[in-house]
Design a protein around this motif. Structure first.
Motif, short mmCIF file in Angstrom:
data_model
loop_
_atom_site.label_atom_id
_atom_site.label_comp_id
_atom_site.label_asym_id
_atom_site.label_seq_id
_atom_site.Cartn_x
_atom_site.Cartn_y
_atom_site.Cartn_z
N TYR A 82 0.83 -1.21 0.00
CA TYR A 82 0.00 0.00 0.00
C TYR A 82 0.87 1.26 0.00
O TYR A 82 0.57 2.23 -0.70
N ALA A 85 2.36 1.62 -3.46
CA ALA A 85 1.34 2.09 -4.40
C ALA A 85 1.08 3.58 -4.21
O ALA A 85 0.92 4.33 -5.20
N VAL A 117 -5.23 3.85 -6.25
CA VAL A 117 -4.22 3.35 -5.30
C VAL A 117 -4.59 1.95 -4.82
O VAL A 117 -3.71 1.07 -4.69
N VAL A 120 -3.76 -0.56 -7.63
CA VAL A 120 -2.31 -0.74 -7.73
C VAL A 120 -1.78 -1.53 -6.54
O VAL A 120 -0.87 -2.37 -6.69
N THR A 121 -2.35 -1.31 -5.36
CA THR A 121 -1.93 -2.06 -4.16
C THR A 121 -2.16 -3.55 -4.34
O THR A 121 -1.28 -4.37 -4.04
N LEU A 124 0.37 -4.89 -6.89
CA LEU A 124 1.69 -5.03 -6.27
C LEU A 124 1.71 -6.17 -5.26
O LEU A 124 2.71 -6.90 -5.16
#
Length: 432
Positions: A82, A85, A117, A120-121, A124
Motif C-alpha cells: 500500500y 502504491a 491506489v 495498484v496495491t 503489487l
C-alpha cells in the motif's frame, strides 16, 4: 503527561470520539489476530531458516509487519504494498496530466485517485506474493500439488495485503489517526520486547569480554543517548515557525471588524513520519528483489545489494531519499498560494510583505527553509542509531531512529487529532 491523560479522558467522555477510539482499537486487535493466522502449505521452521538468510533486511521487514513475516502469517507483507502504491501514484500525479487534474477536483478526484491506489496495491501485492512463493518454494509442505500450493500461498498473501489495506483505510474514515502510521506503529510496538531482548544479549556478550564497570558505563551511555534522541524528536515535532499576520480595520454600521494580530503556524516537522516510511520502503526494494531472485548467489553485484545496509553508501542514499520525500510531501500537503488568497480575502497582510503573489512566495520560501531543517532532522535521527550500532558493533538497539520517529510521530499526531476534534465539538450557546 498530565495533558495527555486529560486529552484522552476528555475524548473518552465524548460519545462520538469514544466510538471512534473503540473502532480503532478493534481494528488494531483484528490486525494482531490476522498477524497470527498462518498461510497454509508453508513449513514455518523451514521458512524461518530462509528468513534468517535474508539478514538485516528480513529482520527489518519482520519488525515492520509486527512479527507476521516470521510467523508466516497472511499479513506477512504488511502495509508495504500500500505504501509503495501510494508513492507510485503520488509521483505519477506530478507527471501525468490526467491524474493531476483529478487531484484538483476536490473530494471527488481524491476518491478516484484513492480507488486507483487500491487497484495498484492489489496488483503489487499479487506480484510480491508471487515473489514470496518463488523464494519460499523450498519451505513448502511436501506431498501437496505444486500448482495447488502455489495458488493457495499466492492467494493468501494477496488477500492479506487487501485486508491490511482495508483496515488502514477503515481507521482513516471511521477511527482516529492515520491508518498506515498506526499499523506500522503497532507492528513496531509489538516487536519492542524482542528487540530489547536482543540488545540485552549483545550487552551480556560484550560484558563477558570486558570488565563489569566498563559494561555499566556503556549501558548508561546507550540509555542517555536514547533519552536524548527521544526528547529531541518530541521537541522538534512540536516546534513551529509563526508568521505574523495583521488584519486591517473595517467598519460596518456601528461595528468595527479586524485590527487584530494573528499568525500562520508552519510546523518544523511538516511531513511527520511519512518521508521516513517512504524512504524505508524505497531503499528496501533493490535488496528485496535481489534476495528473492538470487538468494544463493555469490555474485559480487548481488552481494553488494544484499549487504547494502552495511555499506556507508546506504546511509547517504537514505539521507537523500528522506530529504527528497520531505520536500515532495510538503509540496503535496502545503499550498502557499491558497493561504495567501485566504489572507487577502479576509483583509489581512504580512507586515513588510505586499499582498498577493509576494505573500505566497514569502510563505513558500519559509516552508522550503523549514523543509531543509525537517529533512536534516529526520535524516540525523534515522541514521544516528545505525552509526552508533556500527561503531560499537551493537545490533538490535531498541531506540532505532526510524522506530523512535514513527512512535513519537504517531502518538503526537493522534493526540493532536483528538484535541482538534474535541475543539470542533465544544459548541457554546448565544448566552454561553
Amino acid at each position: 503527561m498530565t495533558n495527555v491523560r486529560t486529552t484522552i479522558a476528555n475524548s473518552w467522555r465524548n460519545p462520538e470520539l469514544r466510538s471512534r477510539m473503540i473502532f480503532t482499537l478493534m481494528m488494531i486487535v483484528a490486525y494482531r489476530i490476522g498477524a497470527a493466522v498462518p498461510v497454509p502449505f508453508i513449513d514455518r521452521v523451514a521458512f524461518t531458516n530462509l528468513l534468517n538468510r535474508f539478514g538485516s533486511l528480513g529482520s527489518m521487514m519482520d519488525i515492520i509487519s509486527g512479527g507476521a513475516l516470521s510467523s508466516v502469517s497472511i499479513f506477512a507483507m504488511g502495509i508495504q504494498p500500500y505504501i509503495n502504491a501510494s508513492i507510485i501514484i503520488q509521483l505519477l500525479t506530478v507527471a501525468i496530466p490526467a491524474l493531476e487534474n483529478l487531484s484538483k477536483e476536490g473530494e471527488t478526484g481524491r476518491k478516484k485517485i484513492q480507488q486507483i491506489v487500491r487497484i495498484v496495491t492489489v496488483c503489487l501485492g499479487l506480484l510480491q506474493a508471487f515473489f514470496f512463493w518463488m523464494a519460499t518454494k523450498s519451505s513448502t509442505v511436501q506431498g501437496i500439488s505444486p500448482v495447488l500450493s502455489a495458488l493457495v500461498i499466492i492467494a493468501s498473501f494477496t488477500a492479506g495485503t487487501a485486508v491490511v489495506m482495508w483496515i488502514g483505510e477503515a481507521i482513516n474514515f471511521n477511527g482516529v489517526g492515520n491508518g498506515i502510521s498506526i499499523l506500522i506503529f503497532v507492528g513496531i510496538i509489538s516487536r519492542l520486547p524482542g528487540i530489547s531482548l536482543n540488545a540485552s544479549r549483545y550487552f551480556e556478550i560484550w560484558r563477558t569480554r570486558s570488565n563489569f564497570f566498563m559494561a555499566v558505563i556503556y549501558a548508561i551511555i546507550l540509555v542517555l543517548v536514547a533519552l536524548a534522541i527521544l526528547i529531541f524528536v518530541i521537541f522538534v515535532h512540536q516546534a513551529e515557525r509563526r508568521i505574523p499576520v495583521q488584519y486591517a480595520k473595517r467598519v460596518k454600521g456601528r461595528r468595527q471588524y479586524g485590527g487584530q494580530s494573528s499568525y500562520i503556524p508552519i510546523r518544523v516537522n511538516q511531513s511527520s513520519v511519512m518521508p521516513v516510511i517512504f524512504a524505508m520502503a524505497i531503499i528496501q526494494m533493490p535488496s528485496l528483489i535481489v534476495t528473492f531472485f538470487f538468494i544463493n548467489s555469490e555474485n559480487p553485484v548481488v552481494m553488494w545489494f544484499r549487504n547494502l545496509h552495511q555499506n556507508p553508501f546506504y546511509y547517504l542514499i537514505q539521507i537523500v531519499l528522506i530529504i527528497a520525500f520531505t520536500f515532495f510531501y510538503s509540496e503535496i500537503q502545503y499550498n502557499p498560494y491558497e493561504i495567501s488568497a485566504n489572507i487577502q480575502k479576509n483583509g489581512g497582510y504580512i507586515p513588510g510583505i505586499r499582498p498577493g503573489r509576494p505573500t505566497a512566495d514569502f510563505i513558500a520560501r519559509s516552508s522550503h527553509r523549514l523543509c531543509w531543517v525537517d529533512g536534516i532532522f529526520l535524516s540525523c535521527v534515522t541514521v544516528l542509531p545505525g552509526l552508533i550500532g556500527a561503531l560499537t558493533r551493537t545490533h538490535g538497539l531498541w531506540f532505532g531512529g526510524t522506530a523512535v520517529i514513527i512512535i513519537v510521530g504517531v502518538c503526537m499526531d493522534l493526540l493532536n487529532q483528538l484535541e482538534a476534534q474535541m475543539m470542533q465539538r465544544q459548541y457554546k450557546g448565544f448566552l454561553g
